[in-house]
Design an enzyme around this catalytic site. Structure first.
Site, PDB file in Angstrom:
ATOM      1  N   ASP A 217      54.533  10.066  48.177  1.00 14.74           N
ATOM      2  CA  ASP A 217      54.417   8.318  48.692  1.00 14.74           C
ATOM      3  C   ASP A 217      54.854   8.149  49.998  1.00 14.74           C
ATOM      4  O   ASP A 217      55.805   8.152  50.022  1.00 14.74           O
ATOM      5  CB  ASP A 217      54.761   7.492  47.590  1.00 14.74           C
ATOM      6  CG  ASP A 217      54.173   7.483  46.230  1.00 14.74           C
ATOM      7  OD1 ASP A 217      53.184   8.507  46.115  1.00 14.74           O
ATOM      8  OD2 ASP A 217      54.177   6.700  45.307  1.00 14.74           O
TER       9      ASP A 217
ATOM     10  N   LYS B  49      49.104   2.207  48.551  1.00 12.02           N
ATOM     11  CA  LYS B  49      49.953   1.746  47.491  1.00 12.02           C
ATOM     12  C   LYS B  49      50.336   0.421  48.138  1.00 12.02           C
ATOM     13  O   LYS B  49      50.659   0.436  49.550  1.00 12.02           O
ATOM     14  CB  LYS B  49      51.206   2.896  47.473  1.00 12.02           C
ATOM     15  CG  LYS B  49      52.257   2.210  46.616  1.00 12.02           C
ATOM     16  CD  LYS B  49      53.121   3.514  46.409  1.00 12.02           C
ATOM     17  CE  LYS B  49      54.638   2.950  45.907  1.00 12.02           C
ATOM     18  NZ  LYS B  49      55.610   4.007  45.864  1.00 12.02           N
TER      19      LYS B  49
ATOM     20  N   LYS C 199      47.687   2.326  44.054  1.00 13.15           N
ATOM     21  CA  LYS C 199      48.703   2.096  43.278  1.00 13.15           C
ATOM     22  C   LYS C 199      49.352   0.655  43.674  1.00 13.15           C
ATOM     23  O   LYS C 199      49.815   0.460  44.945  1.00 13.15           O
ATOM     24  CB  LYS C 199      49.614   3.025  43.585  1.00 13.15           C
ATOM     25  CG  LYS C 199      50.959   3.165  42.923  1.00 13.15           C
ATOM     26  CD  LYS C 199      51.851   4.427  43.099  1.00 13.15           C
ATOM     27  CE  LYS C 199      53.286   4.247  42.521  1.00 13.15           C
ATOM     28  NZ  LYS C 199      54.155   5.402  42.889  1.00 13.15           N
TER      29      LYS C 199
END
Length: 215
Positions: free
Chosen positions: A89, A151, A180
């Site tokens: 991430d 995200k 996400k």
């Protein structure tokens, strides 16, 4: 609804000890969470604990500011993949994005994705610092750079995810890449609302509480 299939069980506090990481992984194994999300320095400990399981090992990259050099991010990505991370991430370069340096933002994500290969790369937008237009632009950049997810947040910004952010992100990416949501998701009702909006993964340190209260 099986919330465990959506949850990246997360511990990103700088004070986290080996004992804390062991507990996180034990909970992830017990509840069959999709993944654990940890800092790079803990990959070796987590990898050993998760090696015979289906729990994905997620680590964070360029975290939490996204403001280091592209070369630093690429090298960090290489290190974590070599150590055995399954997913990364990465915080995109927020300053470049807000300056309109879109090609630089996209090229950075592209270079990191090249290192990650067939594994999952999530581009963290840190939506709390962006206008609606910037969120949409960031999503389109991530799609163009071949990221697998966008995200919402690091959890270290001025706020975490919001429903409004996710609606914008879904509109921008469609079904091209996944979303996400992370930051401030602490209960089953909130988690379900995000999933209903089209979120494929939830980053939370409250995974146990969410699963315990899902019914």
């Amino acid at each position: 609804m099986h919330f465990e299939n959506f949850i990246d069980h997360t511990l990103l506090k700088p004070t986290a000890t080996d004992k804390d990481i062991i507990q996180l992984c034990s909970e992830a194994l017990h509840y069959n969470f999709y993944g654990v999300c940890i800092h790079g320095c803990h990959i070796a400990v987590a990898k050993n604990l998760l090696k015979d399981s289906k729990v994905s090992l997620v680590s964070v990259l360029g975290f939490p500011l996204g403001a280091m050099s592209t070369k630093a991010k690429v090298n960090e990505a290489m290190d974590y993949m070599e150590q055995g991370a399954n997913e990364l991430d990465m915080v995109l370069n927020i300053g470049w994005l807000r300056s309109g340096n879109y090609l630089a933002v996209q090229e950075e994500i592209r270079q990191v994705k090249e290192v990650v290969g067939n594994n999952v790369l999530k581009a963290i937008l840190e939506t709390c610092y962006l206008t609606d237009a910037e969120i949409i632009t960031a999503c389109k950049i991530a799609v163009g750079a071949k990221a697998d997810f966008v995200k919402t947040s690091t959890g270290f910004g001025s706020r975490g995810a919001s429903f409004e952010d996710v609606v914008l992100m879904k509109k921008a990416v469609g079904n091209k890449i996944k979303i996400k949501a992370s930051g401030g998701i602490k209960d089953a009702v909130t988690a379900k609302n995000y999933i209903d909006l089209g979120v494929a993964r939830i980053g939370t340190s409250s995974g146990v509480a969410i699963v315990a209260n899902q019914n």
